[in-house]
Design a protein around this motif. Structure first.
Motif, PDB file in Angstrom:
ATOM      1  N   ILE A  36      53.949  28.258  14.755  1.00 27.29           N
ATOM      2  CA  ILE A  36      54.405  29.591  15.188  1.00 27.29           C
ATOM      3  C   ILE A  36      55.919  29.584  15.402  1.00 27.29           C
ATOM      4  N   GLU A  37      56.432  28.537  16.053  1.00 24.62           N
ATOM      5  CA  GLU A  37      57.867  28.473  16.352  1.00 24.62           C
ATOM      6  C   GLU A  37      58.714  28.367  15.077  1.00 24.62           C
ATOM      7  N   LEU A  38      58.195  27.709  14.060  1.00 24.94           N
ATOM      8  CA  LEU A  38      58.924  27.630  12.790  1.00 24.94           C
ATOM      9  C   LEU A  38      58.651  28.834  11.896  1.00 24.94           C
ATOM     10  N   GLU A  39      57.836  29.760  12.418  1.00 25.70           N
ATOM     11  CA  GLU A  39      57.536  31.031  11.740  1.00 25.70           C
ATOM     12  C   GLU A  39      56.778  30.836  10.424  1.00 25.70           C
ATOM     13  N   PHE A  40      55.816  29.899  10.452  1.00 28.11           N
ATOM     14  CA  PHE A  40      54.950  29.763   9.281  1.00 28.11           C
ATOM     15  C   PHE A  40      54.140  31.054   9.143  1.00 28.11           C
ATOM     16  N   PRO A  41      54.066  31.630   7.939  1.00 22.04           N
ATOM     17  CA  PRO A  41      53.553  33.005   7.810  1.00 22.04           C
ATOM     18  C   PRO A  41      52.051  33.199   7.988  1.00 22.04           C
ATOM     19  N   LYS A  42      51.228  32.280   7.479  1.00 21.86           N
ATOM     20  CA  LYS A  42      49.781  32.531   7.465  1.00 21.86           C
ATOM     21  C   LYS A  42      49.032  31.356   8.082  1.00 21.86           C
ATOM     22  N   ILE A  43      48.706  31.522   9.381  1.00 21.64           N
ATOM     23  CA  ILE A  43      48.023  30.484  10.159  1.00 21.64           C
ATOM     24  C   ILE A  43      46.620  30.983  10.508  1.00 21.64           C
ATOM     25  N   TYR A  44      45.620  30.146  10.240  1.00 21.03           N
ATOM     26  CA  TYR A  44      44.229  30.531  10.488  1.00 21.03           C
ATOM     27  C   TYR A  44      43.565  29.505  11.409  1.00 21.03           C
ATOM     28  N   PRO A  45      43.547  29.770  12.731  1.00 22.07           N
ATOM     29  CA  PRO A  45      42.812  28.872  13.626  1.00 22.07           C
ATOM     30  C   PRO A  45      41.302  28.994  13.372  1.00 22.07           C
ATOM     31  N   ILE A  46      40.600  27.868  13.428  1.00 23.45           N
ATOM     32  CA  ILE A  46      39.150  27.872  13.231  1.00 23.45           C
ATOM     33  C   ILE A  46      38.471  27.376  14.498  1.00 23.45           C
ATOM     34  N   HIS A  47      37.553  28.219  15.014  1.00 21.54           N
ATOM     35  CA  HIS A  47      36.810  27.876  16.228  1.00 21.54           C
ATOM     36  C   HIS A  47      35.430  28.519  16.138  1.00 21.54           C
TER      37      HIS A  47
END
Length: 474
Positions: free
Chosen positions: A37-48
């Motif tokens: 998030i801090e490096l502003e990666f565009p598409k992050i998908y947490p899996i839970h």
């Protein structure tokens, strides 16, 4: 002949990342998400499996439920769940996996068997694995990070490490010294992609100018030497190799399952391949500065310049122990120095003792550096300073434009310290800590390196000479 590693390039530059192990309760998985998030990666998908949102991001129960192609997954869960995750990744068409999870080869036979099964599934499905038991990838260009507070600025160093924690520590410490990284790759157990793979990748990577390693052991030493010998001709390779003692070897086996091997063999390997050795984190960072824009020496003759007399003697010892010699200065140089330094408590012999009072007179110190640097008997300079001062830095940079010889500066106080902390604010005007990275970068670009002590400085100059000889020979 080096191959361009497109398989690794794809993993280091993903467009989408899914993360297993993040939780509303916090933990290591959340640190991985926060870093992205801090490096502003565009598409992050947490899996839970149960949560619909984690750290402000929409969460998904599994890979199948994500309506997008996933390029890379990062796994920080119990090892017993990893096999199923890899099977899901194969089905989803994932290109790469970072296995943050520990509990494999390094814990014994049962862990080794699980590791082998996981790698087998991945290979059959066309997936490459980094790890297990690693931090993974930091690549500011692609906005990948494995920890919060990592710099967004891209550098020219690639660091490949068999320690996860050192991957973070070296980045944050180097940042204070004006140094940034192109990539940091924490490889862990090297179950699939390993040290040699990333060495070969770095050798052809246009964004990598310097390659550094923290090494515990290797699976294929011969291949490593072949690659390193080819790459060293175009880029310096600097290695911190651990496991010299029985205790160190035992610790490495339990850490990453690495077999350290005989150190005599390692020394011979490094010598063949033009690899430069260091012994700790500080030396590694100092060498990254040394090789930003190195001036390669013509020979092993060093002039030592110091205000305090004790350090001058210690510098002389350090030089000789590293195969460097302290020649006599020419008579002309001695006469020039004698005219400007105090009459008593000084010496124009090499090492050159300027007297303690010169610490308060940086103009005299710089004049001596210039005269000595122009001496035909001298190939390199080692200068012992009490503290790094702004005017002195600017002066040495101007001098370097004239002499064009390696200069290793040693500072008695750390360059990031404030004189207010030690009560010197009325006597010295040092660099302000926030300005230190800028001024260090200016010096590195001129072939001026900074060192914590004379032993580190002597090792650096010796390695500079060793690399110069390797390039001439090859």
């Amino acid at each position: 002949m080096l191959k361009k590693r497109n398989d690794i390039e794809a993993i280091l530059h993903p467009e989408t990342v899914a993360i297993y192990g993040a939780s509303p309760k916090g933990g290591l998985g959340n640190l991985l998400v926060q870093g992205l998030i801090e490096l502003e990666f565009p598409k992050i998908y947490p899996i839970h499996p149960r949560e619909s949102e984690i750290v402000g991001l929409k969460a998904y129960p599994n890979l199948k439920s994500i309506n997008n192609q996933i390029d890379l997954i990062i796994v920080a869960v119990n090892p017993k769940n990893v096999k199923q995750i890899i099977e899901d990744a194969v089905e989803k068409g994932v290109k790469g996996v970072v296995l943050f999870t520990a509990g494999f080869r390094e814990v014994g036979e049962e862990g080794k068997q699980l590791e082998d099964e996981v790698v087998s599934i991945a290979k059959k499905g066309g997936i490459r694995i980094i790890g297990p038991n690693c931090m993974g990838i930091y690549c500011p260009e692609s906005k990948l990070s494995f920890f919060p507070a990592m710099p967004k600025e891209k550098g020219n160093i690639t660091f490949i490490s068999q320690s996860g924690s050192l991957s973070t520590l070296i980045c944050l410490n180097a940042m204070l010294r004006g140094l940034n990284f192109s990539k940091i790759i924490s490889v862990g157990n090297c179950a699939d992609l390993g040290v040699n793979d990333f060495l070969e990748y770095s050798g052809t990577d246009e964004d990598t100018k310097i390659i550094g390693f923290y090494l515990e052991g290797l699976k294929n030493g011969r291949k490593f030497v072949e690659l390193a010998k080819e790459i060293s001709k175009i880029k310096p390779i600097i290695v911190w190799k651990v496991g010299k003692t029985k205790a160190g070897m035992k610790a490495a086996t339990s850490h990453t399952g690495s077999l350290c091997g005989d150190f005599t063999v390692w020394d011979n390997m490094f010598e063949q391949a033009g690899i430069l050795k260091v012994d700790n984190l500080d030396q590694l960072i100092e060498h990254f500065g040394l090789f930003q824009n190195p001036i390669l020496p013509k020979g092993n003759k060093v002039a030592v310049i110091s205000g305090p007399g004790g350090p001058a003697v210690s510098c002389a010892d350090a030089c000789e122990l590293n195969g460097l010699v302290l020649p006599e200065l020419t008579d002309i140089t001695k006469q020039k120095i004698q005219k400007i330094i105090p009459e008593f408590g000084t010496s124009v012999k090499n090492p050159i003792d300027l007297g303690l009072q010169v610490s308060f007179l940086p103009n005299i110190e710089n004049s001596v550096i210039e005269h000595v640097g122009q001496d035909e008997n001298i190939d390199m300079l080692m200068v012992y300073l009490s503290i790094l001062k702004k005017d002195q830095v600017k002066g040495v940079i101007k001098i370097q434009d004239k002499i064009k010889k390696p200069i290793a500066l040693i500072t008695a106080f750390d360059v990031n310290i404030s004189t207010k902390q030690v009560g010197f604010q009325n006597y010295f005007i040092p660099l302000k800590p926030k300005r230190v990275p800028k001024y260090l970068r200016m010096m590195f670009e001129k072939g001026i390196s900074i060192h914590a002590n004379e032993q580190y400085a002597a090792r650096a100059l010796a390695n500079l000479l060793k690399y110069s000889k390797f390039l001439k020979k090859n």
